[in-house]
Motif scaffolding. Sequence first.
Motif, mmCIF file in Angstrom:
data_model
loop_
_atom_site.group_PDB
_atom_site.id
_atom_site.type_symbol
_atom_site.label_atom_id
_atom_site.label_comp_id
_atom_site.label_asym_id
_atom_site.label_seq_id
_atom_site.Cartn_x
_atom_site.Cartn_y
_atom_site.Cartn_z
ATOM 1 N N LEU A 212 9.949 -35.676 0.963
ATOM 2 C CA LEU A 212 9.305 -36.087 2.202
ATOM 3 C C LEU A 212 10.190 -37.070 2.945
ATOM 4 N N GLY A 213 10.129 -37.012 4.256
ATOM 5 C CA GLY A 213 10.886 -37.942 5.089
ATOM 6 C C GLY A 213 10.171 -38.103 6.408
ATOM 7 N N ARG B 79 2.840 -32.719 -10.499
ATOM 8 C CA ARG B 79 1.867 -31.747 -10.986
ATOM 9 C C ARG B 79 2.558 -30.445 -11.317
ATOM 10 N N SER B 80 1.968 -29.709 -12.245
ATOM 11 C CA SER B 80 2.423 -28.360 -12.541
ATOM 12 C C SER B 80 1.511 -27.380 -11.844
ATOM 13 N N LEU C 13 8.312 -34.985 -6.610
ATOM 14 C CA LEU C 13 8.022 -35.585 -5.310
ATOM 15 C C LEU C 13 8.888 -36.821 -5.114
ATOM 16 N N ALA C 14 9.423 -36.978 -3.911
ATOM 17 C CA ALA C 14 10.167 -38.187 -3.567
ATOM 18 C C ALA C 14 10.118 -38.406 -2.063
ATOM 19 N N ALA D 187 0.574 -29.770 0.165
ATOM 20 C CA ALA D 187 -0.679 -30.470 0.448
ATOM 21 C C ALA D 187 -1.002 -31.481 -0.651
ATOM 22 N N GLU D 188 -0.812 -31.084 -1.892
ATOM 23 C CA GLU D 188 -1.081 -31.993 -3.003
ATOM 24 C C GLU D 188 -0.091 -33.162 -3.000
ATOM 25 N N ALA D 189 1.132 -32.866 -2.625
ATOM 26 C CA ALA D 189 2.161 -33.908 -2.615
ATOM 27 C C ALA D 189 1.825 -34.993 -1.602
ATOM 28 N N VAL D 190 1.312 -34.580 -0.456
ATOM 29 C CA VAL D 190 0.986 -35.560 0.570
ATOM 30 C C VAL D 190 -0.146 -36.472 0.101
#
Lengths: 262, 262
Positions: B39-40, B99-100, B133-134, B170-173
């Motif tokens: 993400l940025g 998450r997997s 995620l980063a 979506a989950e990452a956000v």
Amino acid sequence: MLYRIYCLYLPHILCNTMQTTTHSNETLYPHVSVDCVLLGIHDDELCVLLTERRNAGTGQTEYKLPGSLIYETEDLDEAAYRILNETTGLKRVLLRQFRSFGSPHRTANKEDVLWLENASKMKIGRIVTIAYLALCKVRRIKIGEKYGPVQWTPIASLPRLPFDHKEIIAEAVKEIRLWTDVEPAIVFDYLPPLFTASQLRRTYEIIYDKRIDVRNFHKRINAMEYVVQTEESQQGMPHRSARYYCFDKKKYNNIRAKLNTI
Amino acid sequence: MLYRIYCLYLPHILCNTMQTTTHSNETLYPHVSVDCVLLGIHDDELCVLLTERRNAGTGQTEYKLPGSLIYETEDLDEAAYRILNETTGLKRVLLRQFRSFGSPHRTANKEDVLWLENASKMKIGRIVTIAYLALCKVRRIKIGEKYGPVQWTPIASLPRLPFDHKEIIAEAVKEIRLWTDVEPAIVFDYLPPLFTASQLRRTYEIIYDKRIDVRNFHKRINAMEYVVQTEESQQGMPHRSARYYCFDKKKYNNIRAKLNTI
DNA sequence: CCAAAAGTGTTGGCCCTACACCCATGG
DNA sequence: CCATGGGTGTAGGGCCAACACTTTTGG
């Protein structure tokens, strides 16, 4: 110790919304497994549920985390609930994956691999495992009645465990505090429908490994709208009887929903 | 909006502590993949880094999350850093699996599978993916110079994506807010070494999708011992110049360590 | 009446929110 | 001198930690 009434939300927490499909006549997928870290409290200690097995060679009793390879067409969450149910008989428990473990050295110990090959009747190479975590209200007395032999073991005194199960448990214990903090429903899901203030307090104390002030804790309970007093109280205690509280799931979910739209 | 100075700790967060081994002459493990949600922030919008590919059949440009099957002897974290590096050229970024995703229906779309089979030269059945995620400080200008063609895409306007990549994003956000909250270092790792108060504020505002009061935010910065004022300030602005701050990693880690022994 | 646990209030500090104006700079 | 964003303080509320005694019950 934190009381985050403003952040109440753990993405992708599950409570058996899965339809339970039978997979037993299918083949296993020998590359991915699911392991469940089921935590509970016994004798005022944080414990993990381990399954027993007898080593065919040495005849000794060995322990491992409840887990299994997944079936070819089985979802990960589904596999986790299957393992939960096969191990404890429970179905509706707040359960959530917390990390994958996939070091190529996981299967370095040949004994572990041999056992798994016997159990699954498959050739085992590398395995990536998805670890799930829950607070799990199996009472000690129920263990082993209908389901496989299992053992509540204090996390402070774990026996030898196969693969990287010790590491998995260590990570799970770190994770459970974050979880109960962000999603207190986990704690209430663990307790019986009626619980006393001290049962709730002891639960938090053991999870956080920290004393909590009794008076402050009562104020905190009063502040939690979703923890409601009942008229009932504990009977037959050799001291003053304690009031029972219960968890109002609807109120909780309302508050939770509101907080996450802001 | 939360300022949890008392809880500063995300288990298993990574900053490329891996030794980088070369795996390129090894075979892939076609059952498990790693996908990175990087993400940025660009044009005041939260964006995700997508890699481009040209569809051999239709000739159209398609997008996907940067990801790859893992190599036979490669650790998951190692694979994530490999993908990060191959995509962006970066090495030291705070990265963590979140998450997997293992639904058996992930590979339902035959087009996606065909593409992957071509790319990997392997027969693809089911794939479980571990999503990382980063917050990732690739500037727009650097993109595609040395590494594969990539594109910062606002999460509000994603194109068609293969597999379950939309769900993963979506989950990452959802997850990134929890993370920055518990481990603020993620935000400072994202910003340049010298940053102004408004850069920091805008970053938080975009992550939480919420306005933050300027005055209160300054007080908050002052309260964070690990955010220190420098003597330098922004030059050449058509208005009053802003003071630069920097992130004191040592102080941060000290505080972090102290909080987790209590 | 004794042992054992239940239950109860106040104070002080800190963190958070809300809110409006002057400052420095480049053009 | 004007447009633009940078920078500052105060007051009120809520949550949290610290702290000691009375109540109820069974034996």
